[in-house]
Design a protein around this motif. Structure first.
Motif, PDB file in Angstrom:
ATOM      1  N   LYS A  66       0.846  -1.196   0.000  1.00 13.08           N
ATOM      2  CA  LYS A  66       0.000   0.000   0.000  1.00 13.08           C
ATOM      3  C   LYS A  66       0.877   1.239   0.000  1.00 13.08           C
ATOM      4  N   SER A  69      -3.495   5.238  -0.462  1.00 16.62           N
ATOM      5  CA  SER A  69      -4.633   4.356  -0.717  1.00 16.62           C
ATOM      6  C   SER A  69      -4.353   3.369  -1.841  1.00 16.62           C
ATOM      7  N   THR A  70      -3.366   3.652  -2.656  1.00 16.97           N
ATOM      8  CA  THR A  70      -3.064   2.759  -3.772  1.00 16.97           C
ATOM      9  C   THR A  70      -2.628   1.399  -3.229  1.00 16.97           C
ATOM     10  N   THR A  71      -3.357   0.358  -3.638  1.00 14.50           N
ATOM     11  CA  THR A  71      -3.092  -0.984  -3.110  1.00 14.50           C
ATOM     12  C   THR A  71      -2.791  -1.935  -4.250  1.00 14.50           C
ATOM     13  N   CYS A 103     -11.070  -1.601  -8.914  1.00 16.23           N
ATOM     14  CA  CYS A 103     -10.036  -0.691  -8.414  1.00 16.23           C
ATOM     15  C   CYS A 103     -10.322   0.776  -8.674  1.00 16.23           C
ATOM     16  N   SER A 104     -11.178   1.071  -9.629  1.00 19.50           N
ATOM     17  CA  SER A 104     -11.378   2.472  -9.963  1.00 19.50           C
ATOM     18  C   SER A 104     -12.710   2.658 -10.684  1.00 19.50           C
ATOM     19  N   LEU A 156      -5.767  -3.187  -6.543  1.00 22.22           N
ATOM     20  CA  LEU A 156      -7.031  -3.321  -5.804  1.00 22.22           C
ATOM     21  C   LEU A 156      -7.660  -1.963  -5.543  1.00 22.22           C
ATOM     22  N   ASP A 157      -6.849  -0.940  -5.527  1.00 22.09           N
ATOM     23  CA  ASP A 157      -7.352   0.400  -5.269  1.00 22.09           C
ATOM     24  C   ASP A 157      -6.401   1.354  -5.995  1.00 22.09           C
TER      25      ASP A 157
ATOM     26  N   VAL B  51     -11.679  -0.309  -0.371  1.00 19.82           N
ATOM     27  CA  VAL B  51     -11.245   0.390  -1.587  1.00 19.82           C
ATOM     28  C   VAL B  51     -11.721   1.843  -1.522  1.00 19.82           C
ATOM     29  N   SER B  57     -17.286  -0.396  -0.309  1.00 20.54           N
ATOM     30  CA  SER B  57     -16.543  -1.617  -0.594  1.00 20.54           C
ATOM     31  C   SER B  57     -16.450  -2.469   0.654  1.00 20.54           C
ATOM     32  N   TYR B  59     -14.310  -6.219   2.232  1.00 22.29           N
ATOM     33  CA  TYR B  59     -13.379  -7.335   2.052  1.00 22.29           C
ATOM     34  C   TYR B  59     -13.869  -8.449   2.967  1.00 22.29           C
ATOM     35  N   SER B  70     -16.367  -4.043  -4.699  1.00 22.65           N
ATOM     36  CA  SER B  70     -16.502  -2.588  -4.788  1.00 22.65           C
ATOM     37  C   SER B  70     -17.858  -2.248  -5.372  1.00 22.65           C
TER      38      SER B  70
END
Lengths: 300, 254
Positions: A66, A69-71, A103-104, A156-157, B51, B57, B59, B70
């Motif tokens: 991570k 927030s980017t995972t 993810c987006s 994932l994010d 997320v 979201s 998990y 999500s």
């Protein structure tokens, strides 16, 4: 906060959030003038970074990384192949970067994100050219069998600096990789040795359970905007200010690669040098994070 | 590594052991690989807000089954869609390439996508978002058995996290029939040897079933027993899910 004093009338009536959406560039400029960013970071600071190894039990090596927030979730599966005639004692590495729709909001099922193949290519170029992995170590039986390493990285994010997070997760997954002990069976196929071993077959790769990682590549992406350099941008920053520079250095500080994919701001030599200097600092941080993650695994 | 990709194979042994005989043997008291009772679910772990880029979201982790869901929207429907007074629900389930023991293609799972849609549709108050679409996307990070029920429960939690109006949370549990035994929340290995399976999806507070899937051979008494243990397990699961929604870190283990 953030509103320029000169803009009266309509603008002062807008609340901060609306202003941020309507005039993103002016919103950012008012922050940049004070050498800060909307999330409270100084311009040259990367977001909090963490790494956990062994997130996927069904893989031979895996890591969850991570950055803010980017995972990223990276996992390695080992398969066996017949090596090509040109390089009979070398294995192979296939790297793929995926952006699933979770993810987006911009990724929809059936319509892959534009960024995914670009990051995919950058990653395999960087990892294969950095010399981190000696492909000879992936050989099992010269000319007959070698490892095919499938490295899949899932975002994932998505919140900016995708390449940096993906590269870190890839490197972490390689450092977690545990190569299965295999032997050759009667049909000439390579199989995993089980606990209750049948018929005293000799393992082919008793000693080679871990790959030696030399000169590990680490990266930092920066945004160039006017005279400012913003390290480790968020997705919002990337969408507003388009000139990105990604510098990849290895653990000894050598330049592995440098990407500046277009953008409206021309990069002066001094700006590039500043980016490299920022990356050099970041490499030390990332090296520590990776070392801590691997040390944590060994204690368990 | 574009170009000529050599053909590869997984070195994991594919030989089926005598395990299936143990499962089938009604006289032997076999124990489950993870030491659970036949009617005991795996410890459930839920976390919402996994997320940031999504409107909502969640998990979920049940043993080795790990999924992430999500929710996006309500947002503009696809241009090609006809006008609709009520909202639309769009579901998609996909697997990572490393989710399964042997590396897969990581493609969409069409069957699960449509089953997820049907399981959730009845619980969502579609009238609250006319003309727009809510997207529910699930990614199975690791498949450890009972994937679809976990995806469904996780999706309803993600919908709640996104603030989508629902009549009730949706909980889902499956049961495998192995010989004369019913095992709840089966793992991958148990699923591969099952004679029949039953998956029940319900809204526990309202005591309403949104989806019931039965495959294989079932006798009526066994079917009743299976449905009852699923309903009981769903009620328990829903309390865990509700706990997760209430507190920021009140992740409970069963």
């Amino acid at each position: 906060m953030g509103l320029p004093d000169s803009s009266g009338g309509l603008l002062s009536e807008l609340d901060v959030d609306a202003f941020r959406r309507l005039f993103p560039l002016r919103f950012y400029e008012s922050h940049l003038a004070k050498s800060t960013r909307p999330d409270g970071r100084p311009l040259d600071k990367a977001r909090d970074t963490s790494s956990a190894l062994g997130a996927v039990a069904s893989a031979d090596g895996s890591a969850l990384v991570k950055i803010g927030s980017t995972t990223m979730l990276a996992a390695i599966k080992m398969e066996v192949m017949t090596p090509s005639q040109e390089s009979p004692d070398e294995g192979c590495i296939a790297i793929e970067f995926h952006m699933p729709p979770i993810c987006s909001p911009i990724v929809r099922p059936g319509r892959p994100a534009e960024a995914a193949p670009v990051v995919s290519k950058q990653l395999s170029d960087t990892i294969l050219s950095s010399g981190m992995i000696n492909l000879k170590e992936l050989s099992l039986i010269s000319g007959k069998a070698a490892w095919m390493v499938y490295l899949d990285i899932y975002c994932l994010d998505a919140d900016g600096a995708l390449f940096d997070a993906a590269l870190l997760s890839a490197v972490a997954a390689f450092s977690h990789l545990q190569i299965p002990v295999v032997s050759m069976n009667d049909e000439g196929k390579v199989v995993v040795m089980s606990e209750e071993n049948e018929g005293g077959k000799e393992p082919v790769n008793k000693e080679k359970r871990k790959l030696t990682l030399c000169s590990i590549p680490f990266s930092l992406t920066c945004i160039l905007y006017k005279n400012y350099i913003l390290a480790d941008p968020t997705a919002e920053e990337e969408s507003i200010m388009e000139t990105l520079v990604t510098v990849v250095l290895d653990s000894s500080g050598q330049l592995v690669s440098l990407y500046k994919p277009g953008g409206s701001v021309l990069a002066y030599t001094s700006a590039i040098q500043d980016c490299v200097a920022l990356t050099r600092q970041r490499v030390r941080e990332l090296q520590t994070i990776l070392d801590e993650a691997t040390a944590g695994m060994e204690v368990d | 590594m574009a170009g000529a990709t050599p053909t590869t194979y997984s070195p994991s042994p594919t030989t089926r052991k005598t395990k299936s005989l143990i499962f089938r043997n009604d006289d032997v008291d076999w124990v489950r690989t993870d030491g659970r009772d036949f009617h005991q679910c795996r410890p459930a772990f839920f976390k919402i807000g996994a997320v940031n880029a999504a409107a909502g979201s969640a998990y979920a982790e049940f043993g080795n089954t790990k999924v992430i869901v999500s929710v996006f929207g309500p947002r503009e429907s696809k241009k090609a869609m006809l006008y609709s007074d009520i909202g639309r629900l769009n579901c998609n389930v996909s697997y990572t390439t490393f989710a399964t023991p042997v590396r897969g293609q990581g493609s969409d799972h069409k069957e699960f996508s449509s089953m997820l849609h049907k399981a959730l549709e009845g619980a969502i108050i579609l009238e609250t978002f006319p003309k727009t679409t809510v997207d529910v996307f699930a990614l199975v990070l690791e498949s450890g058995g009972s994937d679809l029920p976990v995806v469904i429960s996780c999706a309803s939690l993600a919908l709640a996290d996104a603030g989508i109006m629902m009549y009730d949370l949706v909980a889902s549990v499956s049961v495998s029939c192995l010989g004369k035994n019913l095992v709840i929340d089966p793992v991958l290995e148990e699923e591969s040897y099952q004679d029949g399976s039953l998956m029940l999806t319900c809204m526990p507070s309202r005591y309403e079933v949104t989806q019931l899937t039965i495959t294989g051979e079932w006798s009526t008494p066994k079917l009743n027993e299976g449905m009852q243990i699923c309903l009981d397990a769903c009620a328990k699961l829903a309390t865990i899910m509700r706990e997760c929604l209430k507190g920021p870190d009140s992740a409970l283990e069963e």
